[in-house]
Write a protein that holds these residues in place. Sequence first.
Motif, PDB file in Angstrom:
ATOM      1  N   SER A  41       6.212   3.101  -9.586  1.00  0.00           N
ATOM      2  CA  SER A  41       5.149   2.210  -9.119  1.00  0.00           C
ATOM      3  C   SER A  41       4.383   2.807  -7.948  1.00  0.00           C
ATOM      4  O   SER A  41       3.206   2.482  -7.734  1.00  0.00           O
ATOM      5  N   GLU A  42       5.022   3.684  -7.167  1.00  0.00           N
ATOM      6  CA  GLU A  42       4.319   4.360  -6.077  1.00  0.00           C
ATOM      7  C   GLU A  42       3.265   5.300  -6.643  1.00  0.00           C
ATOM      8  O   GLU A  42       2.137   5.356  -6.158  1.00  0.00           O
ATOM      9  N   LEU A  43       3.625   6.056  -7.671  1.00  0.00           N
ATOM     10  CA  LEU A  43       2.665   6.956  -8.313  1.00  0.00           C
ATOM     11  C   LEU A  43       1.562   6.165  -9.006  1.00  0.00           C
ATOM     12  O   LEU A  43       0.409   6.598  -9.043  1.00  0.00           O
ATOM     13  N   ALA A  44       1.905   4.993  -9.535  1.00  0.00           N
ATOM     14  CA  ALA A  44       0.918   4.163 -10.224  1.00  0.00           C
ATOM     15  C   ALA A  44      -0.218   3.776  -9.290  1.00  0.00           C
ATOM     16  O   ALA A  44      -1.379   3.650  -9.730  1.00  0.00           O
ATOM     17  N   LYS A  45       0.072   3.570  -8.015  1.00  0.00           N
ATOM     18  CA  LYS A  45      -0.971   3.205  -7.046  1.00  0.00           C
ATOM     19  C   LYS A  45      -2.034   4.293  -6.964  1.00  0.00           C
ATOM     20  O   LYS A  45      -3.240   4.001  -6.955  1.00  0.00           O
ATOM     21  N   LEU A  46      -1.594   5.545  -6.908  1.00  0.00           N
ATOM     22  CA  LEU A  46      -2.541   6.655  -6.810  1.00  0.00           C
ATOM     23  C   LEU A  46      -3.267   6.879  -8.130  1.00  0.00           C
ATOM     24  O   LEU A  46      -4.476   7.141  -8.147  1.00  0.00           O
ATOM     25  N   ILE A  47      -2.550   6.768  -9.237  1.00  0.00           N
ATOM     26  CA  ILE A  47      -3.175   7.001 -10.542  1.00  0.00           C
ATOM     27  C   ILE A  47      -4.242   5.942 -10.829  1.00  0.00           C
ATOM     28  O   ILE A  47      -5.286   6.239 -11.418  1.00  0.00           O
TER      29      ILE A  47
ATOM     30  N   GLU B 147       9.403  -4.929 -13.858  1.00  0.00           N
ATOM     31  CA  GLU B 147      10.435  -4.529 -12.886  1.00  0.00           C
ATOM     32  C   GLU B 147      10.773  -5.691 -11.952  1.00  0.00           C
ATOM     33  O   GLU B 147      11.766  -5.629 -11.236  1.00  0.00           O
ATOM     34  N   THR B 148       9.904  -6.678 -11.953  1.00  0.00           N
ATOM     35  CA  THR B 148       9.908  -7.813 -11.014  1.00  0.00           C
ATOM     36  C   THR B 148       9.637  -7.349  -9.584  1.00  0.00           C
ATOM     37  O   THR B 148      10.148  -7.918  -8.633  1.00  0.00           O
ATOM     38  N   ASP B 149       8.806  -6.292  -9.450  1.00  0.00           N
ATOM     39  CA  ASP B 149       8.386  -5.812  -8.138  1.00  0.00           C
ATOM     40  C   ASP B 149       7.044  -6.460  -7.804  1.00  0.00           C
ATOM     41  O   ASP B 149       5.968  -5.897  -8.067  1.00  0.00           O
ATOM     42  N   ILE B 150       7.094  -7.665  -7.257  1.00  0.00           N
ATOM     43  CA  ILE B 150       5.890  -8.457  -7.013  1.00  0.00           C
ATOM     44  C   ILE B 150       4.981  -7.796  -5.975  1.00  0.00           C
ATOM     45  O   ILE B 150       3.752  -7.815  -6.095  1.00  0.00           O
ATOM     46  N   GLY B 151       5.577  -7.175  -4.952  1.00  0.00           N
ATOM     47  CA  GLY B 151       4.787  -6.514  -3.916  1.00  0.00           C
ATOM     48  C   GLY B 151       3.919  -5.413  -4.489  1.00  0.00           C
ATOM     49  O   GLY B 151       2.737  -5.293  -4.151  1.00  0.00           O
ATOM     50  N   ALA B 152       4.486  -4.591  -5.372  1.00  0.00           N
ATOM     51  CA  ALA B 152       3.726  -3.501  -5.988  1.00  0.00           C
ATOM     52  C   ALA B 152       2.613  -4.040  -6.877  1.00  0.00           C
ATOM     53  O   ALA B 152       1.520  -3.462  -6.930  1.00  0.00           O
ATOM     54  N   VAL B 153       2.867  -5.142  -7.581  1.00  0.00           N
ATOM     55  CA  VAL B 153       1.838  -5.759  -8.422  1.00  0.00           C
ATOM     56  C   VAL B 153       0.631  -6.153  -7.580  1.00  0.00           C
ATOM     57  O   VAL B 153      -0.523  -5.885  -7.945  1.00  0.00           O
ATOM     58  N   LEU B 154       0.875  -6.774  -6.443  1.00  0.00           N
ATOM     59  CA  LEU B 154      -0.215  -7.216  -5.571  1.00  0.00           C
ATOM     60  C   LEU B 154      -0.994  -6.030  -5.009  1.00  0.00           C
ATOM     61  O   LEU B 154      -2.232  -6.061  -4.949  1.00  0.00           O
TER      62      LEU B 154
ATOM     63  N   ALA C 177      -7.152  -1.685  -7.312  1.00  0.00           N
ATOM     64  CA  ALA C 177      -8.107  -1.679  -8.424  1.00  0.00           C
ATOM     65  C   ALA C 177      -9.395  -2.402  -8.041  1.00  0.00           C
ATOM     66  O   ALA C 177     -10.498  -1.911  -8.304  1.00  0.00           O
ATOM     67  N   ILE C 178      -9.254  -3.535  -7.386  1.00  0.00           N
ATOM     68  CA  ILE C 178     -10.432  -4.307  -6.969  1.00  0.00           C
ATOM     69  C   ILE C 178     -11.252  -3.531  -5.937  1.00  0.00           C
ATOM     70  O   ILE C 178     -12.487  -3.519  -5.976  1.00  0.00           O
TER      71      ILE C 178
END
Length: 395
Positions: A122-128, A171-178, A184-185
């Motif tokens: 999920s950390e890499l997903a932020k950059l991608i 993953e139920t990682d709510i913080g990463a989802v937010l 993205a926004i």
Amino acid sequence: MRKYISYYIRNFDYPLFFVYVFLCLFGLVMIYSSSMMVAIVNGKEPDYYYKKQLFNLVVAFFTFVLGAFFPYKHYSRKKIMMFMVGLIITLMFWLLLFGTGEAETGSRSWINLFGIMSFQPSELAKLIIILYFAGAFYNKSLKTPMVDLHPNHIIYPIIVWIAIIFFVANETDIGAVLIISGIAIAVVAASGIRIRTFFKFFAELALFGGAIIGILALFKRDSIFTENRIGRIKAFLNPFEYEQGSGLQVIRGYMAIGSGGLEGVGLGQSVQKLGYLPEPQTDFIMAVIAEELGLLGVIIVLGGLGFIVFKGILIALLTKDPLARMISAGIASWIAIQTFTNLGGLSGLIPLTGVTLPFISYGGSSILVLSFAMGILINVSMYEKLEKRKLRGTQ
């Protein structure tokens, strides 16, 4: 080659680089201070977490160099964009099948990389998300003016975002989802599309995102609405009512901050890290900084993070390249949103999410990806300086 390196040296963004290095080293010192008791209790050497983070920083330096010297314009190439999407989807499937961490943190967010280290996709997903969205919008703008774009023109970024949000929410990682949603926004807002189109795009993200979370909440109710998460919400509403349970961590954080005052009790002298504050080297490391170094330590950290965010936004505002603008705004927004999420949970402004403080908290995945992102931001800054020199007739 020598001329190429000379251009880079002359246009390198040294203030941004030194602030990044300072924050990493400052975080390393505070990880050593905050984690000694945790390491001893877990049957490890007192400097266990310090050594692991030092190793993480050494590896992170190479990711920083890669980001700094790989031209940012290449991230809009379709082959690289396809590689990024393929990589993150592969890692997410790997996580889905063989992920770990649910017993320790309540989220199945880590994968084991060949026994070398644990990595959080999920950390890499932020950059991608930043790079893919920026590349997709930029490529579309080459054919259609940015102000004329509408959500149907950029359906692929929406699909990629939906896929990533589905896996991260699973993953139920709510913080990463937010955070990923906020990033993205931010990239879309920096793209230059019409305000009306932006709100349509935002509505689509909210609709699909809400549907994904709703479906997962229906089928994974027990995994999402755990006693720990419900306790965090109760603690957010009134931590002192649950001071012997879910509110304990928040209250201990308050006590650490209050004990520090203006000057702090001294480096290494924190009381709350001695078994009272769970995992103080991760999402609650700012509480230890406030206790040991006082308001001055907090100002130093916030000043460094604020400088990086300011530089990112400044680059986005000054550049004429829409790709550079979206990448810079995305990275700056990422650091700002994650910092707010971490400090908001610590201060009681929002419920705790377990999100780390950028560059400061212990964590290999975070520092590796953030370092790569900082390299990219410096690369964008270097190209902007080089373009200005060319316009002035000097290199």
